[in-house]
Write an enzyme that holds these catalytic residues in place. Structure first.
Site, PDB file in Angstrom:
ATOM      1  N   HIS A 105       0.849  -1.190   0.000  1.00  0.00           N
ATOM      2  CA  HIS A 105       0.000   0.000   0.000  1.00  0.00           C
ATOM      3  C   HIS A 105       0.881   1.235   0.000  1.00  0.00           C
ATOM      4  O   HIS A 105       1.855   1.311   0.740  1.00  0.00           O
ATOM      5  CB  HIS A 105      -0.895   0.010   1.241  1.00  0.00           C
ATOM      6  CG  HIS A 105      -1.703   1.270   1.370  1.00  0.00           C
ATOM      7  ND1 HIS A 105      -2.432   1.788   0.331  1.00  0.00           N
ATOM      8  CD2 HIS A 105      -1.894   2.116   2.414  1.00  0.00           C
ATOM      9  CE1 HIS A 105      -3.040   2.904   0.730  1.00  0.00           C
ATOM     10  NE2 HIS A 105      -2.731   3.121   1.986  1.00  0.00           N
ATOM     11  N   HIS A 107       0.716   5.832  -0.941  1.00  0.00           N
ATOM     12  CA  HIS A 107      -0.052   7.017  -1.339  1.00  0.00           C
ATOM     13  C   HIS A 107       0.674   7.697  -2.507  1.00  0.00           C
ATOM     14  O   HIS A 107       0.801   8.921  -2.533  1.00  0.00           O
ATOM     15  CB  HIS A 107      -0.204   7.984  -0.168  1.00  0.00           C
ATOM     16  CG  HIS A 107      -1.077   7.480   0.937  1.00  0.00           C
ATOM     17  ND1 HIS A 107      -1.247   8.149   2.123  1.00  0.00           N
ATOM     18  CD2 HIS A 107      -1.874   6.379   1.029  1.00  0.00           C
ATOM     19  CE1 HIS A 107      -2.083   7.471   2.921  1.00  0.00           C
ATOM     20  NE2 HIS A 107      -2.477   6.403   2.276  1.00  0.00           N
ATOM     21  N   ASP A 130       0.974  -5.279 -20.842  1.00  0.00           N
ATOM     22  CA  ASP A 130       1.869  -6.339 -20.362  1.00  0.00           C
ATOM     23  C   ASP A 130       1.611  -6.639 -18.888  1.00  0.00           C
ATOM     24  O   ASP A 130       1.447  -7.786 -18.488  1.00  0.00           O
ATOM     25  CB  ASP A 130       3.342  -5.897 -20.446  1.00  0.00           C
ATOM     26  CG  ASP A 130       3.903  -5.827 -21.858  1.00  0.00           C
ATOM     27  OD1 ASP A 130       3.318  -6.417 -22.784  1.00  0.00           O
ATOM     28  OD2 ASP A 130       4.953  -5.164 -22.022  1.00  0.00           O
ATOM     29  N   HIS A 170      -8.345   7.435  -1.667  1.00  0.00           N
ATOM     30  CA  HIS A 170      -7.343   6.920  -0.742  1.00  0.00           C
ATOM     31  C   HIS A 170      -6.022   6.682  -1.486  1.00  0.00           C
ATOM     32  O   HIS A 170      -5.119   7.510  -1.401  1.00  0.00           O
ATOM     33  CB  HIS A 170      -7.902   5.656  -0.082  1.00  0.00           C
ATOM     34  CG  HIS A 170      -7.021   5.073   0.974  1.00  0.00           C
ATOM     35  ND1 HIS A 170      -7.408   4.042   1.790  1.00  0.00           N
ATOM     36  CD2 HIS A 170      -5.755   5.372   1.343  1.00  0.00           C
ATOM     37  CE1 HIS A 170      -6.425   3.743   2.620  1.00  0.00           C
ATOM     38  NE2 HIS A 170      -5.419   4.530   2.368  1.00  0.00           N
ATOM     39  N   TYR A 224       8.075 -13.636 -20.492  1.00  0.00           N
ATOM     40  CA  TYR A 224       9.056 -12.643 -20.082  1.00  0.00           C
ATOM     41  C   TYR A 224       9.988 -13.143 -18.985  1.00  0.00           C
ATOM     42  O   TYR A 224       9.605 -13.950 -18.153  1.00  0.00           O
ATOM     43  CB  TYR A 224       8.324 -11.393 -19.600  1.00  0.00           C
ATOM     44  CG  TYR A 224       9.238 -10.236 -19.314  1.00  0.00           C
ATOM     45  CD1 TYR A 224       9.878  -9.563 -20.347  1.00  0.00           C
ATOM     46  CD2 TYR A 224       9.463  -9.817 -18.009  1.00  0.00           C
ATOM     47  CE1 TYR A 224      10.714  -8.491 -20.087  1.00  0.00           C
ATOM     48  CE2 TYR A 224      10.299  -8.750 -17.749  1.00  0.00           C
ATOM     49  CZ  TYR A 224      10.927  -8.087 -18.799  1.00  0.00           C
ATOM     50  OH  TYR A 224      11.758  -7.032 -18.526  1.00  0.00           O
TER      51      TYR A 224
END
Lengths: 232, 232, 232, 232
Positions: A105, A107, A130, A170, A224
């Site tokens: 997480h 910001h 991709d 958020h 890849y």
């Protein structure tokens, strides 16, 4: 805990510490914001960043070990600290998405900007096809205090190609088969949020046909890198 | 391989490793994205970045040596790895443009933004006239899997002053007389993509008359730097 | 040259080398672009960056010593190199503005953006009133090859409070009582170019009354800093 | 001064020096701009940055000790220097807001941009609700020379949840229970100024209901971090 699990936990403490430095390197976090966690394979546990601790002071021994309800495991290193204030959301994801090995997480600026408008990021660049296989979706508005953030992440990402969700007003949460894979998703999410924002400031974007998005996503997931699974 | 060619290859492995660090320094790449290659003068070979390897882990010995069809030369350092997923495009350029000594690909932010709109960058600043001699053109939409990316680069840049092409919905490819020259073009391409984007956000741009663009380009190609050819 | 002048020159070679690193630190330059020069007090000479040399390779001994017509002084350190391609413009400024002790040129992003529209930067922030005493003006379109760049700088800045001019379609030139003062002006010029650009993207700007601009400028020129003249 | 107060002052000199480096790390300041001060608990004194000194040269011994009228305390380390040109504003805040332990001023880019339009930053992201509890307000236009800047800060922030005020046409001042807390507010202020600016460039923002802003602010003030008060 068995010695085998203990070895895995010790290794994840180092990995999660190292991965937090990647958030700093890519300018995704400031001050004490943002967090990475890693599920302990073969145990109902995960390792997560402590709350309110400076990035300079993070170390394997202050990472916090939690069970899948987000409770700190007493008597383990870091257990004297509170885990990240987003721990309940991480725990909810691990309980409900068995294949998820890591959660991140942040910001980060451009991802937050899309989130503040509640607008998904359209898939108009091949690097985004991709990595995410289509748009990066918006999750519901939810605040800390119950399971609503975790549920919003799981409801949005279940069955979705994207490993990133922008929680409205958020910011981004990302998931991956490992913590490293989730950090990569966080880095790429901000990169495409920025590129597509800037592109659209100056005029209309050219869409990529769906079948080409599908081709790009399928190739990237399967071909890849150096064989094996370099995301673990 | 002759000892003489081997010495050249060893030197290019170091040069290409060093040049990848310039992509990082100028914020043109993130995670494992982007790639630089260098043609081996006097041999039908080129040196290129391995696929999916972190920039921190790049070293002369993991650069991959390929022939001009993009096949890895067995038994050479790095040959146990897959070369960059853009290797076919680099190989196509080397096969069809004899004067090209280096190729670079990135997903740098502002260049990608112009590419997502399919819009060429107009030449409104003298530094861009110096370096590119006019607008930076758009190449066709093309995805990995056949020769269409390489062909799009070659078709767009053949006979064009610009050493950079923005492949639509994808990002910039640059060429040069050497790998260093192609890296310089990638750095300058992002710089002008950013400056011209920002300039145009705030109002109409003043065009530069074509004869002044021609003068600037001709002077810069012939006079700038410390004599000799500091681009090699 | 007298030993006293030689000591001054040696000191300026170090100062000018060090000041180029400030251009890098503040992200005003890329690759080999940009240049700083310093007048040698008490002699018709100035020290300037060599042309086309990487910032990593700059050192006191490769700075080039020139007379006020821009000719390299033979037999001095760095004299085997070409001086910056902007040397004629620096020389013109030193010949025509006796109080100028330093000149700086960059292609910094936001300053170039205003220059590409030929639009002066309005004085809407107090820090800009402090430093520049009003708007930062636009100079004429001019290209390398004769005295037109130098003349454009001198004509625009003579009698103007601003130490920065944005040459149309080109970029900023700044002057100062010393090279350090001119570098400060280059740093502040890009800062205000960026802040005012971003401010205006989002709506109308509040003007600052002229008498308050005058007060701010006068105080800053006379009071700020540690007494003496910290700009030298 | 008592030995106990002397120990506190010495410690604050180190803390304030260290905190100035945070302004650099987060790109909030350039050249010698910006300043941090810390109140000396139990004494009518504060420690502040000297005027016009480079960030590279800041050290505990050149921080300046002042009384609450902004007069330098003679005979103390740093007393041979002028304190920051914003010292009167800091002093005014300490005289009129007893709970303030630290004050910070910068000209950070996005905060200055909102200030140049005289527009408060709306609270549309949860991280901003956490930290500021609502919008970041605009203070009056005021220039150095009397108490008008200090009075503008105090009048705007007294009774306001926000620890940041954007002084019109000037820039942000932030306060905190400690200097560290005020620096955190300066870092977060620029972050939300940037995120909300970028969000709004691309379309309408979704407001956060007032009761959710209240919940977020209350939780963050009371629960976040490692117990105790990690802001001191």
């Amino acid at each position: 805990m068995s010695p085998e699990v203990q070895v895995v936990i010790d290794s994840l403490r180092e990995e999660v510490t190292r991965l937090h430095a990647e958030l700093v390197r890519y300018n995704l976090v400031i001050w004490t914001g943002g967090n990475v966690s890693a599920r302990v394979p073969g145990a109902d546990l995960f390792v997560i960043k402590p709350s309110g601790v400076s990035y300079d002071d993070l170390a394997p021994d202050n990472m916090v070990l939690c069970d899948l309800d987000g409770n700190v495991i007493p008597g383990t290193p870091g257990s004297e600290r509170s885990p990240s204030s987003d721990t309940a959301a991480h725990a909810y994801v691990y309980r409900h998405m068995q294949d998820v090995g890591g959660v991140v997480h942040t910001h980060s600026t451009y991802a937050v900007a899309w989130a503040a408008r509640g607008e998904e990021i359209p898939c108009v660049i091949t690097g985004m096809a991709d990595e995410f296989g289509g748009p990066i979706p918006i999750g519901p508005f939810a605040i800390i205090g119950d399971d609503s953030i975790g549920r919003g992440i799981v409801d949005t990402l279940t069955g979705h190609r994207s490993r990133a969700v922008l929680m409205q007003n958020h910011g981004p949460f990302t998931i991956g088969v490992s913590a490293k894979d989730a950090v990569k998703a966080a880095v790429m999410c901000e990169d495409v949020a920025r590129s597509v924002h800037i592109a659209r400031e100056a005029g209309p974007l050219i869409p990529i046909p769906q079948d080409r998005i599908d081709s790009l996503f399928n190739r990237y997931q399967n071909v890849y890198g150096q064989g094996g699974d370099d995301r673990r």
